[in-house]
Design a protein around this motif. Sequence first.
Motif, PDB file in Angstrom:
ATOM      1  N   ALA A  21      31.340 -43.662  63.610  1.00  0.00           N
ATOM      2  CA  ALA A  21      31.841 -43.303  64.567  1.00  0.00           C
ATOM      3  C   ALA A  21      32.496 -42.324  65.423  1.00  0.00           C
ATOM      4  O   ALA A  21      33.323 -42.413  66.303  1.00  0.00           O
ATOM      5  N   ASP A  22      33.302 -41.442  64.116  1.00  0.00           N
ATOM      6  CA  ASP A  22      33.647 -40.205  64.170  1.00  0.00           C
ATOM      7  C   ASP A  22      33.084 -39.041  64.247  1.00  0.00           C
ATOM      8  O   ASP A  22      32.992 -37.593  64.369  1.00  0.00           O
ATOM      9  N   GLN A  23      31.067 -39.686  64.787  1.00  0.00           N
ATOM     10  CA  GLN A  23      30.006 -37.973  64.928  1.00  0.00           C
ATOM     11  C   GLN A  23      30.385 -37.735  66.046  1.00  0.00           C
ATOM     12  O   GLN A  23      30.393 -35.952  64.974  1.00  0.00           O
ATOM     13  N   GLY A  24      30.971 -37.749  66.711  1.00  0.00           N
ATOM     14  CA  GLY A  24      31.891 -36.777  67.874  1.00  0.00           C
ATOM     15  C   GLY A  24      32.813 -36.630  68.022  1.00  0.00           C
ATOM     16  O   GLY A  24      33.278 -36.140  68.888  1.00  0.00           O
ATOM     17  N   TRP A  25      33.627 -36.513  66.935  1.00  0.00           N
ATOM     18  CA  TRP A  25      34.876 -36.002  66.515  1.00  0.00           C
ATOM     19  C   TRP A  25      35.209 -34.609  66.405  1.00  0.00           C
ATOM     20  O   TRP A  25      34.777 -34.131  66.283  1.00  0.00           O
ATOM     21  N   ASP A  26      36.179 -34.188  67.949  1.00  0.00           N
ATOM     22  CA  ASP A  26      36.830 -33.053  67.863  1.00  0.00           C
ATOM     23  C   ASP A  26      37.354 -32.780  67.449  1.00  0.00           C
ATOM     24  O   ASP A  26      38.212 -30.984  67.693  1.00  0.00           O
ATOM     25  N   GLY A  27      37.966 -32.891  65.944  1.00  0.00           N
ATOM     26  CA  GLY A  27      39.123 -32.629  65.869  1.00  0.00           C
ATOM     27  C   GLY A  27      40.661 -32.591  65.973  1.00  0.00           C
ATOM     28  O   GLY A  27      42.157 -32.378  65.466  1.00  0.00           O
ATOM     29  N   LYS A  28      40.326 -33.932  67.192  1.00  0.00           N
ATOM     30  CA  LYS A  28      41.763 -34.020  67.805  1.00  0.00           C
ATOM     31  C   LYS A  28      42.086 -35.109  66.936  1.00  0.00           C
ATOM     32  O   LYS A  28      41.592 -36.280  66.311  1.00  0.00           O
ATOM     33  N   LYS A  29      43.522 -34.715  66.807  1.00  0.00           N
ATOM     34  CA  LYS A  29      44.546 -36.043  65.828  1.00  0.00           C
ATOM     35  C   LYS A  29      45.840 -36.367  66.959  1.00  0.00           C
ATOM     36  O   LYS A  29      46.165 -36.278  67.746  1.00  0.00           O
ATOM     37  N   LEU A  30      45.773 -37.861  66.173  1.00  0.00           N
ATOM     38  CA  LEU A  30      46.490 -39.021  67.389  1.00  0.00           C
ATOM     39  C   LEU A  30      47.531 -38.822  65.810  1.00  0.00           C
ATOM     40  O   LEU A  30      47.563 -39.039  64.407  1.00  0.00           O
ATOM     41  N   TYR A  31      48.609 -39.303  66.566  1.00  0.00           N
ATOM     42  CA  TYR A  31      50.084 -39.209  65.657  1.00  0.00           C
ATOM     43  C   TYR A  31      50.613 -40.607  65.535  1.00  0.00           C
ATOM     44  O   TYR A  31      50.682 -41.730  66.968  1.00  0.00           O
ATOM     45  N   ARG A  32      50.676 -42.329  64.968  1.00  0.00           N
ATOM     46  CA  ARG A  32      50.971 -43.227  65.199  1.00  0.00           C
ATOM     47  C   ARG A  32      52.371 -43.419  64.332  1.00  0.00           C
ATOM     48  O   ARG A  32      52.379 -43.156  62.834  1.00  0.00           O
ATOM     49  N   TYR A  33      53.481 -43.370  65.263  1.00  0.00           N
ATOM     50  CA  TYR A  33      55.316 -43.751  64.590  1.00  0.00           C
ATOM     51  C   TYR A  33      55.476 -44.521  64.944  1.00  0.00           C
ATOM     52  O   TYR A  33      54.889 -45.486  65.847  1.00  0.00           O
ATOM     53  N   THR A  34      56.847 -45.284  64.481  1.00  0.00           N
ATOM     54  CA  THR A  34      57.369 -46.600  64.285  1.00  0.00           C
ATOM     55  C   THR A  34      58.691 -46.027  65.330  1.00  0.00           C
ATOM     56  O   THR A  34      59.492 -45.310  65.035  1.00  0.00           O
ATOM     57  N   ASN A  35      58.744 -46.451  66.530  1.00  0.00           N
ATOM     58  CA  ASN A  35      60.451 -45.615  67.755  1.00  0.00           C
ATOM     59  C   ASN A  35      60.800 -46.616  67.192  1.00  0.00           C
ATOM     60  O   ASN A  35      61.648 -47.710  66.208  1.00  0.00           O
TER      61      ASN A  35
END
Length: 198
Positions: A21-35
Amino acid sequence: MKTAIVLALAGALLTMDVGAADQGWDGKKLYRYTNEHGVQVLDDVVPPRYVAGGYEVLTPSGRVLEVVAPELTGKELAEKQRREARLAADLQLLRRYNSIADIESARKRKLAIVQQDMAILRSNIASLNRQIQSEELAAARTERNGGTVSEELLERIESLREEVGVVNERLSLREKEAVAINSEFDQAASRYQEIAGK
């Protein structure tokens, strides 16, 4: 054995799927947090005010790369430090002694030194008291014979009494040390038994 192999293969397959699923991953990251409203937010940055609450780092496909735990509060931090200190003390205890017999042997050695010092101090006190008694008898004889006790003799008696006081204080400290040693080794033996029993 079969179950372990099946689980290992299933884990390998899951890892392969995630990798695919991540073969095309370009190194970009996302962050999940609770507001502050308790809502989970997915963003390309974590605002500074939410960092202390902890967050997750994910790939765009949703694979979790890292989980940053929430910062501990004062009470939680104190509890964590207490647990870590206890663990360190337990490890040191296990490294130092191989059995309860080792602990008892160490207690005897340590107490023997203190008890030897106490015996010497008691002997010194007895010797000083004999000297005081001898000097007082000399002073009493002088007075009975109508003479005046010399200032030098009175100072010697006073000096000997002060010395007895100093040696008594040292003896008292050594007696307290013996009690502390027994208490320390009682605790060590008790804790060792708890740890070794687990």
